[in-house]
Structure formats: C-alpha cells, structure tokens
Design a protein around this motif. Sequence first.
Motif, PDB file in Angstrom:
ATOM      1  N   LEU A 190       7.030  50.919  42.397  1.00 20.52           N
ATOM      2  CA  LEU A 190       6.388  51.774  43.391  1.00 20.52           C
ATOM      3  C   LEU A 190       7.293  52.013  44.597  1.00 20.52           C
ATOM      4  CD1 LEU A 190       2.747  50.359  43.354  1.00 20.52           C
ATOM      5  CD2 LEU A 190       3.472  52.618  42.587  1.00 20.52           C
ATOM      6  N   GLU A 191       7.973  50.973  45.043  1.00 15.71           N
ATOM      7  CA  GLU A 191       8.781  51.090  46.255  1.00 15.71           C
ATOM      8  C   GLU A 191      10.124  51.771  46.022  1.00 15.71           C
ATOM      9  OE1 GLU A 191       9.090  47.124  47.748  1.00 15.71           O
ATOM     10  OE2 GLU A 191       7.210  47.269  48.861  1.00 15.71           O
ATOM     11  N   ASN A 192      10.606  51.758  44.779  1.00 19.99           N
ATOM     12  CA  ASN A 192      11.942  52.286  44.516  1.00 19.99           C
ATOM     13  C   ASN A 192      11.923  53.418  43.495  1.00 19.99           C
ATOM     14  OD1 ASN A 192      13.776  50.118  45.963  1.00 19.99           O
ATOM     15  ND2 ASN A 192      12.234  48.960  44.813  1.00 19.99           N
ATOM     16  N   ALA A 193      10.792  54.106  43.390  1.00 19.34           N
ATOM     17  CA  ALA A 193      10.671  55.160  42.372  1.00 19.34           C
ATOM     18  C   ALA A 193      11.713  56.252  42.556  1.00 19.34           C
ATOM     19  CB  ALA A 193       9.263  55.747  42.405  1.00 19.34           C
TER      20      ALA A 193
ATOM     21  N   VAL B 226      14.673  56.150  44.105  1.00 19.06           N
ATOM     22  CA  VAL B 226      16.023  55.670  43.812  1.00 19.06           C
ATOM     23  C   VAL B 226      16.228  55.498  42.313  1.00 19.06           C
ATOM     24  CG1 VAL B 226      17.653  53.781  44.187  1.00 19.06           C
ATOM     25  CG2 VAL B 226      16.152  54.515  46.043  1.00 19.06           C
ATOM     26  N   LEU B 227      15.223  54.964  41.629  1.00 17.64           N
ATOM     27  CA  LEU B 227      15.342  54.739  40.192  1.00 17.64           C
ATOM     28  C   LEU B 227      15.458  56.062  39.437  1.00 17.64           C
ATOM     29  CD1 LEU B 227      12.695  51.893  39.825  1.00 17.64           C
ATOM     30  CD2 LEU B 227      15.167  51.655  39.606  1.00 17.64           C
ATOM     31  N   ARG B 228      14.769  57.101  39.893  1.00 24.03           N
ATOM     32  CA  ARG B 228      14.866  58.409  39.240  1.00 24.03           C
ATOM     33  C   ARG B 228      16.264  58.996  39.419  1.00 24.03           C
ATOM     34  NH1 ARG B 228      10.180  60.729  37.490  1.00 24.03           N
ATOM     35  NH2 ARG B 228       8.230  59.771  38.190  1.00 24.03           N
ATOM     36  N   VAL B 229      16.812  58.874  40.638  1.00 22.77           N
ATOM     37  CA  VAL B 229      18.151  59.408  40.909  1.00 22.77           C
ATOM     38  C   VAL B 229      19.196  58.692  40.064  1.00 22.77           C
ATOM     39  CG1 VAL B 229      19.934  59.638  42.678  1.00 22.77           C
ATOM     40  CG2 VAL B 229      17.565  60.206  43.222  1.00 22.77           C
ATOM     41  N   ARG B 230      19.033  57.387  39.917  1.00 20.51           N
ATOM     42  CA  ARG B 230      20.014  56.591  39.154  1.00 20.51           C
ATOM     43  C   ARG B 230      19.762  56.661  37.649  1.00 20.51           C
ATOM     44  NH1 ARG B 230      22.828  52.545  41.737  1.00 20.51           N
ATOM     45  NH2 ARG B 230      22.598  51.177  39.927  1.00 20.51           N
ATOM     46  N   GLY B 231      18.698  57.355  37.226  1.00 25.10           N
ATOM     47  CA  GLY B 231      18.409  57.484  35.807  1.00 25.10           C
ATOM     48  C   GLY B 231      17.843  56.224  35.190  1.00 25.10           C
TER      49      GLY B 231
END
Length: 616
Positions: free
Chosen positions: A207-210, A212-217
């Motif tokens: 939830l907190e890093n959604a 960033v995780l999407r950008v990094r794949g």
Amino acid sequence: MKFSSRALTRMHELMEIGPRQLTAAAAAGAATLGSAFALAVVSGYLITKSWTMPPVLDLTVAVVSVRALGISRGVFRYFERLLTHDTALTGVSRLRTNMYAGLTSAPPALAGRLKRGDLLARIGDDAEDMANDVIRAVVPALVALVMAVAILATIAPFSPLAALAMLAGLAFATIIAPFFAFRAALRAENDLVEARTNLHTLSLFALENADVLRVRGQWQETLADLECAQNRFDSALDKAAIPSAFARSSTQIAMIPALLGSILAAGGVYHLETAGLLGGFMGHTAGIIGVIILAPLSSFEAASVLPQAASQRARSIVAAERLAELDSGDSPVASAFDTTGSSSVREALRAASEDAQSAIESPATVGPAKASPSPAPARRERPEPATLTAAALTTGWSAERPLAHALELSFAPGSRTLVYGASGRGKSTLGLTLAGLLAPLSGHVTYGGVSLTSLNPTELASRVTFFAEDAHVFATSLRENIRVVRGDLTDAEITKALALAGLDAWVSSLPSGLDTILGSGGEDVSGGERRRLLLARAIAHAAPVTILDEPTEHLNLGLASALMEGILTPGRFFPADSTVIVITHDRRFTDSGAAVLDLDAHSTHEGSTHVKSHEN
C-alpha cells in the motif's frame, strides 16, 4: 518454539484488572448458568411430577419458579456480558497505554527492529487477544469451576451414583478435553500468528510503495508475494480450526457417561426402598426421578466452552510472547488512569489529548488565540558537536538478510552528506542505525568516541536525531507539533523554523496561528505541508547530528531545490557546526558540494553494501 505463561502473566499485570472486576464478571456468569441449571432441574421436576396428576396447588411453586428462572437468566446474561466486556476492554486500553508509555522510555532498539506492519499487528491484534483471553478464557474458566461444584452439590443428595457419573463427565469436559485442545492449538497458533504478521507487513508495504513498485516493474511480483502470504495465512487458519472442531464435539462426548450414569442411578432410586449410595437421600418420587435424568442435559453448558477457552488461552500465550518483546520490564506498573501517579509520560499524553479535545470542541475563533500565562521552561544546553563514527558496521532488519556490511564511516562536525540508493537498498535502515534507533547486526556506532548504546534515550536524542519521512503529525496545536522535539522552544523560535521551511504564508492563513489544531478533528495538512512541518521540527531541534529521510519528497522542483540548498549550506537552516546527513533519491543535488555516499555504487551479487571508508 517453547512458550511459558510468564509473558501472559506480565501482560495481565499491564492490563491492571483488579480481582473485584473479575469476581463481579464471574459471579454474573455463574448466576446466568446457575439460573439455566436450576430451570432445567425445576422443569424436570415439574414435568415428571405432573405425570402423576397431583393437586394443582402442589405445582404452583414450581410453575412460578420456572417463570422467574427463565427471566433471571436473560437478566444475568446481560450483566455478565456488560461486566466481562467492560473489564476486558478497559484492560486492553490500559495495556496499550502502558505499552506506549514503556516504549517512550525504553531503548529505541527495543521496537526499532520491527517493521511497521509487525508492530501494528502486535499492538493491534495481539493486544486484542489479551482482551479475548479475559472474555473467552479467564471468566469462562472461573464460571465453569463454580458451576461444577454447584452441580455436584445439587445432584449428590438425589443420587450419589449419578453424582459420580456426572463427576466423570465433567472431568473429561473441564480437564482432559481442554488440555488436548490447548496443546494442539498452541502448535497451530504460532504458525497462524507468524502468517498473519507476514501478511500484514506485506500488505502495508504494498500500500505504501505502490507507485514506486509500479515504476520499477515489481508490482506484479509484489502481488504474487501477497497472494502467497494470503494462502499461507488461509492454510494456517484451517489448521488452527482443527482444535476448535475437536473442542465443539468434546461436550457431547462428555455427556454420554453422565447420561448413562443418571439413567442407571434413576433406576436404582426408583426400585430401591433404602437410602444410600444407590437409593439416594431425597426420596423416591417421580419428581426426583425426573431431576436425576434431566439434570445432565443442562449441566455441561459451562464446561462446553472450556476447550474453546483453552484454544483462546493458547492464542493469548503466543500473542503475549510477541507483546513481551516490546516490554522492557524495567518500570513498575502504574495505573494509566491514576491521576495521583507520577508517570510524566502519561500525564503529558493525557494533558495534550485533553487540550486538543477542548480546542476542537470550543467555537473556532479567527485570529491569534489569547496566550495563557505559563512559566517559561528551562532552556536546555546543547551538547558539544562531535564526530559520528561507524566501524565495521553491518545494518539490516535480520541477520539472514543484511542490507549493508563492513561500513567504515566518519561524519565530522559541520559536514553535509547526501546518501543515495535505490528503494530497498537500506538508506533508511542506515539512518536509523546511525541514529541509535536500530541496533546494528554487527559493529558499532560512536559519538565523540562514546558508543550510542551507552547513552540513555534523553542523551541520545539530544545528540543524534533521525527525522523519518513518515513521522507523525499529532492531533494538537501547531505549536506543540514543533515543541515535541524541544519543550523549551519559544514562539519566536517556532515561527522562525516554520519560515525557514517555507511555511510562513501557510501559518499566516491559519485561523488561530500557532494555536491551530492539526490532525484528526482539526486543520487538514497536505503532503507538502506535512513534509515542511517535519523539516521545521528538525530545524527547531538543531541537534549536533541531524539525519533527514527524504525531506523534499512530494515538493515541486523549485521549492525542493531551495530547501535542499538551505539544508546543505552550513549556518542557513542548521548551525554551522552541526552534522547533517540527508537520505534522498533525488540526484540533482550531487554537485551541491556535499559529500556523497552512494549505496548503489557498492552493491554486490549478495545485495550487500561495502564501503571501506568515507571521510567528510
């Protein structure tokens, strides 16, 4: 994993539940089930006595008693639920208050190694299991003990043989079945709690890093990990349900010997003319026969919940062990609601909460609030700046997965350092370790040659401070949200810090200036305002060593550049002799003149970081 009841005993001490509260709850519960048992006994007598067609007046007392007992059972049940839940919920409230108060004075590393999701699960779910222990284990066990004695004492005069059969059934339902349910649940609950904690931690991380995780794949990979964690939790939940299923069937098993013994005893009472072990001591009427046969049907209501209570006790022991890891155990228990107590932490929290609530409920006023006269706080003395050094430092949350190791770092007074690294590389972990909030996996950190572990919390906070990117904005005034770092700050110093952080226009727009209530129930704070508010705290504190975690995140480029320039320029935001370490992913500031520590530049195939030396 071995468990003991010592941690559970400690948690019950922190809940501060008095014997009078438990006695009242258990008495109400015993009265409830006592009414139910008496109702069954009187009903059995009335049914069988009516079969003999006696005069109607002979049944008047029994008829009235049935009505009275039927009504009293509901009344006593209401008081039992009210008293039990009041005791449990008040106790868990005091437990959390005592845990919070203990954490404020405990060494920072006590809770520092826990992820936020894990800490949330402990203070939330595990503390709730302490309340459930009272509701579903302690009170039912006390009630079952009282009812067992009362049932045996009631049946024995009618038929000692039936009482012996009842004793065998109650022994199975109250001792044997709960024992095996407890052992099975204890093994299953440990896996369940670990699976639940892992699920909470991963959910909070996603939830907190959604973004960033999407950008990094890595979003789909995270979702896959989350699905695996959910499946493990479901499997553990199914496994933990097996003891519960056994618990629900044990009562019916225990009733078999009791019913068989009662039927045999009723035959002995009916056919034997003499009183004694087989013939009983209360006569041989049809009403007595009915009491002996029908009494077992309502005798196991109290015992029926004991296997489930044993399963709950197992859950509570596992939860107490996890909560005990947050308890330093050094300070004596003092009531969180005792106004005569000497706990300054509780008094400060209570006073701040009352002030905020009073301000929220009072009519809003435009313009600055009237200042109430108060004695000026004593000015604190700023410690002498010294070199912050890390030797052979290994950082991380667990020894199995170190984030950085073999670090040799030195930060001289007046230095400015930028720490770069990809998400997950360990930038914030390094900052927490350098600030003494997270114990290193190996190596040590010193300030002026003194190990951070040898400093008490007050000494440590006055020398090295870490300002997290997700630090809390309290539901109190703007003034107190800055004073949280230093209680001796004047309004002029607070206003200056806010102005340096670029919040002077925002403060001027607030309805009550520094007296404006922020947070829940008060003035909303945007993401950018929140970042600058946290930066203002750091500026106002002016510690010899300040570590900032992403201070310009979510700010526009112009404002971020202006603020970073002030942070990195000695004497602008922070004293010229202060050490400032800035953790950031924004690489636009690499040419600012500050020293650079790039964790990505030293990565290995193990995912660890090696820095031989770093001088400022």
